[in-house]
Scaffold this motif. Sequence first.
Motif, mmCIF file in Angstrom:
data_model
loop_
_atom_site.group_PDB
_atom_site.id
_atom_site.type_symbol
_atom_site.label_atom_id
_atom_site.label_comp_id
_atom_site.label_asym_id
_atom_site.label_seq_id
_atom_site.Cartn_x
_atom_site.Cartn_y
_atom_site.Cartn_z
ATOM 1 N N CYS A 36 -23.101 11.864 -58.409
ATOM 2 C CA CYS A 36 -24.521 11.589 -58.187
ATOM 3 C C CYS A 36 -25.376 12.558 -59.014
ATOM 4 C CB CYS A 36 -24.856 11.729 -56.708
ATOM 5 S SG CYS A 36 -26.606 11.481 -56.356
ATOM 6 N N CYS A 39 -27.455 14.897 -56.241
ATOM 7 C CA CYS A 39 -26.846 15.868 -55.322
ATOM 8 C C CYS A 39 -25.430 16.288 -55.711
ATOM 9 C CB CYS A 39 -26.854 15.297 -53.904
ATOM 10 S SG CYS A 39 -25.626 14.002 -53.664
ATOM 11 N N CYS A 104 -25.479 6.512 -53.284
ATOM 12 C CA CYS A 104 -24.775 7.771 -53.039
ATOM 13 C C CYS A 104 -24.565 7.914 -51.529
ATOM 14 C CB CYS A 104 -25.579 8.939 -53.590
ATOM 15 S SG CYS A 104 -24.849 10.533 -53.189
ATOM 16 N N THR A 106 -24.231 10.555 -49.769
ATOM 17 C CA THR A 106 -24.898 11.661 -49.091
ATOM 18 C C THR A 106 -26.420 11.665 -49.225
ATOM 19 O OG1 THR A 106 -24.510 13.154 -50.938
ATOM 20 C CG2 THR A 106 -22.862 13.160 -49.198
ATOM 21 N N CYS A 107 -26.954 11.320 -50.419
ATOM 22 C CA CYS A 107 -28.411 11.409 -50.572
ATOM 23 C C CYS A 107 -29.071 10.029 -50.656
ATOM 24 C CB CYS A 107 -28.783 12.258 -51.777
ATOM 25 S SG CYS A 107 -28.564 11.435 -53.357
HETATM 26 ZN ZN LIG Z 1 -26.462 11.921 -54.100
#
Ligand SMILES: [Zn+2]
Length: 139
Positions: A36, A39, A104, A106-107
């Motif tokens: 990503c 992040c 993504c 996580t983000c």
């Molecule tokens: Zn990310």
Amino acid sequence: MYSIVEKINIGKKALISQTDFTNEETVPSAKTSFICCQCNHENTIEIVPYQSGFPIFQLYHGDQVITKNDLLKNGAVTQTSATMQHFGELTVNNLPTLYFGTSCKTCTSKYICVFGYGEKQPGLTILTISGIWEYKESE
Ligand SMILES: [Zn+2]
């Protein structure tokens, strides 16, 4: 994996661990990962031949999602050679070309992946990912 229907602007290209797959590397699926741009999380993706993806034509048809020019400018596709026009006007590697949206883990930044898949010559099946780009829906 999802299809994209809103107009988008393509941003940064993500780093991908593997972009080219041949024959048995595509069975039952081609697995790779991308980093990503926001992040640095490493996201895995799995492309299942004849299941994953949507025709790239749906993106540029009537400039609905993105223009042909933007796809070409970003290196997502190239003009298909004259003898391969049955695969569409714009392709990856002169092969049937598909795309999908992903995000993504996580983000939740959004990404678009473009790839060509098919039999390049008898006995040689190729899957080539031209890239995975961050994108934003345009106003
Ligand atoms: Zn990310």
